[in-house]
Every structure is written in C-alpha cells, then in structure tokens.
Design an enzyme around this catalytic site. Structure first.
Site, PDB file in Angstrom:
ATOM      1  N   MET A  20      47.653  28.220  40.974  1.00  0.00           N
ATOM      2  CA  MET A  20      48.908  28.865  40.574  1.00  0.00           C
ATOM      3  C   MET A  20      50.066  27.916  40.858  1.00  0.00           C
ATOM      4  O   MET A  20      50.263  27.505  42.002  1.00  0.00           O
ATOM      5  CB  MET A  20      49.116  30.179  41.333  1.00  0.00           C
ATOM      6  CG  MET A  20      48.141  31.284  40.962  1.00  0.00           C
ATOM      7  SD  MET A  20      48.390  32.773  41.954  1.00  0.00           S
ATOM      8  CE  MET A  20      47.542  32.311  43.477  1.00  0.00           C
ATOM      9  N   GLN A  73      43.463  20.263  39.657  1.00  0.00           N
ATOM     10  CA  GLN A  73      43.539  20.648  38.245  1.00  0.00           C
ATOM     11  C   GLN A  73      44.547  19.780  37.489  1.00  0.00           C
ATOM     12  O   GLN A  73      45.700  19.662  37.891  1.00  0.00           O
ATOM     13  CB  GLN A  73      43.932  22.120  38.099  1.00  0.00           C
ATOM     14  CG  GLN A  73      43.790  22.616  36.655  1.00  0.00           C
ATOM     15  CD  GLN A  73      44.329  24.014  36.438  1.00  0.00           C
ATOM     16  OE1 GLN A  73      45.501  24.267  36.619  1.00  0.00           O
ATOM     17  NE2 GLN A  73      43.447  24.935  36.039  1.00  0.00           N
ATOM     18  N   CYS A 105      46.979  27.662  30.723  1.00  0.00           N
ATOM     19  CA  CYS A 105      48.377  27.911  31.068  1.00  0.00           C
ATOM     20  C   CYS A 105      49.147  28.414  29.840  1.00  0.00           C
ATOM     21  O   CYS A 105      49.125  27.772  28.789  1.00  0.00           O
ATOM     22  CB  CYS A 105      49.041  26.649  31.620  1.00  0.00           C
ATOM     23  SG  CYS A 105      50.787  26.896  32.027  1.00  0.00           S
ATOM     24  N   LYS A 144      39.141  25.624  32.801  1.00  0.00           N
ATOM     25  CA  LYS A 144      39.664  26.999  32.873  1.00  0.00           C
ATOM     26  C   LYS A 144      40.228  27.358  31.502  1.00  0.00           C
ATOM     27  O   LYS A 144      41.110  26.682  30.981  1.00  0.00           O
ATOM     28  CB  LYS A 144      40.746  27.119  33.947  1.00  0.00           C
ATOM     29  CG  LYS A 144      41.222  28.550  34.170  1.00  0.00           C
ATOM     30  CD  LYS A 144      41.988  28.692  35.475  1.00  0.00           C
ATOM     31  CE  LYS A 144      42.226  30.170  35.803  1.00  0.00           C
ATOM     32  NZ  LYS A 144      43.291  30.781  35.012  1.00  0.00           N
ATOM     33  N   ASN A 205      37.802  35.702  35.919  1.00  0.00           N
ATOM     34  CA  ASN A 205      39.181  35.658  36.381  1.00  0.00           C
ATOM     35  C   ASN A 205      40.003  36.707  35.639  1.00  0.00           C
ATOM     36  O   ASN A 205      39.838  36.884  34.447  1.00  0.00           O
ATOM     37  CB  ASN A 205      39.740  34.242  36.141  1.00  0.00           C
ATOM     38  CG  ASN A 205      41.210  34.081  36.493  1.00  0.00           C
ATOM     39  OD1 ASN A 205      41.966  33.497  35.735  1.00  0.00           O
ATOM     40  ND2 ASN A 205      41.625  34.563  37.637  1.00  0.00           N
TER      41      ASN A 205
END
Length: 329
Positions: A20, A73, A105, A144, A205
């Site tokens: 995050m 990441q 994102c 991700k 997630n």
C-alpha cells in the site's frame, strides 16, 4: 499453520501484508511481522525512479534484516527497463526475497502512463514485462492483478495464464476491477476461477477485514494464500487473529483500548526513529485515525489528531482519550 512456497522462497504461513503506497513502509511492515504476517510487501516503487536515481525512490528501498521474507514491488510499462531495473536491484545488493509486478494500481497518474492496472488492457505487453523480469533475476517474480480493467473486460484468468507461462512464481488477484477502485464488493468468484485455471499459487485479495473473512475466502475460492491490505490499516493484530482462528477455530477478542494505544505509540516511536519527528508525526496522523476508528467519540479525537505536531502531544491526547473511554464519559 499452512506454509506457502513461492518459487524458492518458503513462507512460514500464507498470510501476506499487501503493498500500500504511503502505508507499508518499514516501521509498519515490522509491526505486521511481529503480529505473524508470513510475507511483507513494500510500497510500490517506480522502475523509472530507480533508473533516474530518484532520491525518494532510494529511501523506499530500505529493508530491515528482521522483516524477511519481504517482497519488493515495481511498477512500469517498459519490459526492457523493468528487466534491467530488476537486475540492477539484485546487483546493488537490495536484499528482497521476492519481486512483485504491480498490474493492479488504479490511480490515474499511474494508469495514464500505461502502468499499474492499465496493463490489464494489454496482456501481450504484460507477458513481455513478466518474462523480461523473470529472465533477469534468480529470485521469484510474482504479479498482482485485478479482476479486469472493467466489468466488460474481466480477464484475470487470461492474465494469470500469461503470468504463469511467462515465468511468474505466483499471482495475487484483487477481486475488483480498476473502475471499481476500492468501492463495492470484491468478487471472490474470479479468485476461484483463477485458482482453477493455473498451477502456480494464487493469493486472494479484497475485503479480508477479519479472521472470519479469510476463512470464508478459503472456503469459497480454494486460494493458496491471503493478501491483507486495508484490513491491516490501524490493525496489525489482524494477522495474529487470523492465524489463531485458523488454528483453533476460536476468535481472539479485539485488543483493549490500552493495547491499541500502546501499539499506536510504539508505531509512532518507530516512525519517528525512521523518518524524524516532523515527517513521522505527520505520517502517523492517518494511521492514528485508522487505529482509533470505531471507538465512541473517536471523531472528536480524529479532529484533534490532525493538529498534533509532536510525540508528547500525541501521547497526552491518547492518555486523555483512554481515561475518557475507561470512565465512560
């Protein structure tokens, strides 16, 4: 406790602190590690920021020996730069264990550059990026992704296939589209579909806010691991709570007000030690709002939190709040 194997890295359990921006800095990662998280994900870092030796990017690459295993990441859209920067990080001795690629994102300035979840719209390019990075380093590369860019293009299954074929060691799936951002309900069925489609580990997630949520996600999706992001904001205990309930079937009680205050002040001291009081206190304002959310009269406390400038002011404010809660006034 279920271990999880990602490439050549063995996690002690399958609970992962999700990356995050502005949240999963080093102090917060250490707190979550102490509470039992099996893998810690750092804030996302720009590959171009590394390429151009950005000062802020360099500070974000700091890793403490106490936090392994840790996942770094990267985000970017140029396969050559992404592969080169992955190799540069290894060559420069940055001690990450796993390298993750951000393809989820939703922030406009990232998406408008063709990065983050914009890559969900270009599976061919996504595959080229994954392959370039997997070939560049000998550490596991993970990806991700989201459900899709929008509901009309919910292509997480296709993206997971591409990730696996391009050399990814695992894939994390957020059950929302880019258009949803973080609103609405996460679609866990897409996680199940991905799990059934690929052989690499699939990490679920989205909307894991309690231990019961993790147990339900496991039952509904069969996922191999759980990525907890917003559920850990102001609540590093969530990892301990999930582990306890998975192992015993019993729910741990919510931390007491004093436990909450003690954790918040510990977090603040760590943040100040890492970033100095001026920056540390200002960054802790949002964390303090998360820690204290849901308590009676906490809205007044949060207004006061927005004005604190020193550790002593915060400690005094929380001491008064704790007394107020205990007295019931």
């Amino acid at each position: 406790m279920q271990t999880l194997q990602i490439g050549n890295v063995t996690l002690k359990n399958n609970l992962i602190l999700g990356p995050m921006a502005g949240v999963t800095d080093l102090p917060f990662r250490l707190l979550c590690s102490e509470q039992g998280a099996g893998l810690l994900c750092m804030e996302m870092v720009s590959a171009k920021g590394i390429l151009y030796n950005n000062k802020n990017t360099k500070a974000m690459l700091e890793i403490d020996e106490r936090e392994h295993p840790v996942s770094l990441q990267l985000f970017g859209s140029d396969p050559q730069i992404m592969g080169d920067m992955a190799k540069r990080l290894v060559d420069e001795g940055v001690p990450f264990d796993i390298l993750d690629i951000n393809m989820g994102c939703p922030v406009p300035k990232v998406v408008n550059n063709g990065e983050g979840s914009a890559l969900m719209k270009d599976p061919l390019l996504a595959g080229q990026i994954i392959e370039a990075m997997a070939n560049a380093i000998d550490r596991p590369v993970t990806v991700k992704i989201r459900k899709g860019f929008n509901d009309a293009s919910a292509n997480a299954v296709e993206m997971a296939h591409i990730a696996q074929e391009s050399g990814a060691a695992a894939v994390a799936v957020h059950g929302r589209t880019r258009e949803q951002y973080y609103s609405g309900k996460a679609d866990w069925d897409i996680i199940r579909q991905v799990k059934e489609a690929v052989s690499i580990p699939v990490i679920g997630n989205g909307d894991i806010l309690t231990a019961a949520d993790a147990i339900r996600m496991k039952q509904e999706t069969g996922c191999d691991g759980f990525m907890i992001a917003r559920g850990a904001q102001g609540n590093p205990w969530i990892f301990r709570q999930i582990l306890h309930e998975l192992e015993t079937g019993e729910a741990l009680p919510k931390p007491s007000i004093q436990e909450m205050i003690d954790m918040l002040l510990l977090h603040t001291r760590m943040q100040i030690a890492f970033k100095g009081e001026y920056t540390g206190i200002r960054e802790m304002r949002k964390h303090a709002a998360w820690y204290t959310a849901g308590y009676p009269k906490s809205s007044g406390l949060r207004r006061a939190l927005s004005e604190i400038e020193t550790y002593d002011e915060l400690a005094g404010l929380l001491e008064r709040f704790g007394r107020q809660m205990e007295s019931g006034n």
